[in-house]
Design an enzyme around this catalytic site. Structure first.
Site, short mmCIF file in Angstrom:
data_model
loop_
_atom_site.label_atom_id
_atom_site.label_comp_id
_atom_site.label_asym_id
_atom_site.label_seq_id
_atom_site.Cartn_x
_atom_site.Cartn_y
_atom_site.Cartn_z
N LYS A 1 -49.55 -5.49 18.58
CA LYS A 1 -48.55 -4.46 18.85
C LYS A 1 -47.19 -4.95 18.97
CE LYS A 1 -50.96 -0.76 18.01
NZ LYS A 1 -50.56 -0.02 16.82
N TYR B 1 -55.15 -6.83 21.17
CA TYR B 1 -54.62 -5.62 20.46
C TYR B 1 -53.01 -5.46 21.20
CZ TYR B 1 -53.56 -0.69 20.50
OH TYR B 1 -53.03 0.71 20.23
#
Length: 299
Positions: A142, A138
């Site tokens: 990002k 994740y």
């Protein structure tokens, strides 16, 4: 303004839309969700009915582009969280990274002058709160989105503002590893037991402060591709439990989770120098508001 909000049916989307409704902006929501129940609970039934809803997938470039037509700005929230990216990294990349590229491409196609998007404090690994070295899929996705945003400004002059909120808590936050503070409030309000899913200090930022930052980003013209940390107040699960016991002395909220995958010492940085009207809600106030929402529905 006419604002496209991707992922607008979710937790943060509902709070941002609540603020946009008070500004009188037109809102178009792109979301896979079939229900606007959370938007109704947070922003109100009248506003939810007035929103233009488009059911579509952020990974579908043409769907994103067609939905963006006629908009003055895009707030990009659509994504999947840490555990979902860990379980299926390919889907995580498709949603979080390719989906973000689809948003920037749509802005270019239609001459939309501003993109405001969600990054994450997850870009920092557990070892450093100064240098982004993510250890989760994740966080890696990002961080890649932030680099792409800079490239869109360098290549096409498309301005953007990204936000890296740490632990966002408040009414309606009920999924994800860092939902612990909100779920603890819900459990205490309902007289249920709850064990925090994480341990250690983290920056806890009240959801309406985050929503206000997105609203402020729409109002301010800030050339370039910027990313701002949003840290709120450093707190541990024990701090949250102490605040809850002031409201519900007999609540059964305990610790016992794994360590947070991000560093505890992330600084906020220049956020308020650039967006000086972003509010700050102390932890005790934010916990009290969240508890009250789950106790009696008040905001």
């Amino acid at each position: 303004m006419q604002i496209l909000v991707t992922g607008g049916a979710g937790f943060l989307g509902a709070w941002i839309c609540r603020r946009l409704s008070r500004r009188g902006d037109g809102v178009r929501i792109l979301d896979r969700a079939g229900s606007g129940d959370l938007l109704v609970a947070i922003a109100g039934a009248r506003f939810a009915a007035d929103c233009e809803w488009v059911h579509g997938d952020i990974t579908d470039a043409e769907a994103v582009a067609s939905t963006a037509r006629g908009c003055d700005a895009i707030i990009h929230l659509a994504g999947i969280l840490t555990l979902a990216c860990k379980e299926d990294p390919i889907r995580g990349a498709a949603v979080n990274l390719i989906g973000t590229l689809n948003v920037f491409e749509a802005a270019l196609r239609h001459g939309i002058p501003k993109v405001v998007y969600t990054s994450s404090a997850g870009v920092y690994g557990p070892q450093s709160g100064e240098h982004p070295v993510p250890v989760s899929q994740y966080g890696a996705f990002k961080l890649a989105c932030e680099g792409s945003a800079r490239a869109y400004f360098a290549d096409h002059g498309l301005p953007s503002i990204g936000f890296r909120p740490y632990v966002v808590y408040g009414p309606g936050r009920e999924s994800g590893l860092s939902a612990g503070p909100s779920l603890a409030c819900r459990a205490a309000a309902r007289g249920e037991a709850y064990v925090f899913p994480y341990e250690g200090a983290a920056g806890l930022v009240y959801v309406d402060d985050v929503a206000a930052a997105y609203e402020s980003a729409l109002r301010h013209d800030v050339p370039g591709a910027h990313v701002f940390n949003m840290i709120g107040e450093q707190a541990t699960p024990e701090d949250v439990i102490a605040a809850l016991r002031e409201l519900a002395p007999d609540c059964d909220i305990r610790t016992g989770g794994a360590a947070m995958p991000s560093a505890p010492d992330i600084a906020e940085g220049p956020l308020r120098d650039v967006l000086p009207d972003v509010p700050f809600t102390p932890l005790r106030d934010g916990i009290a508001r969240t508890f009250a929402f789950y106790r009696d529905g008040s905001l």
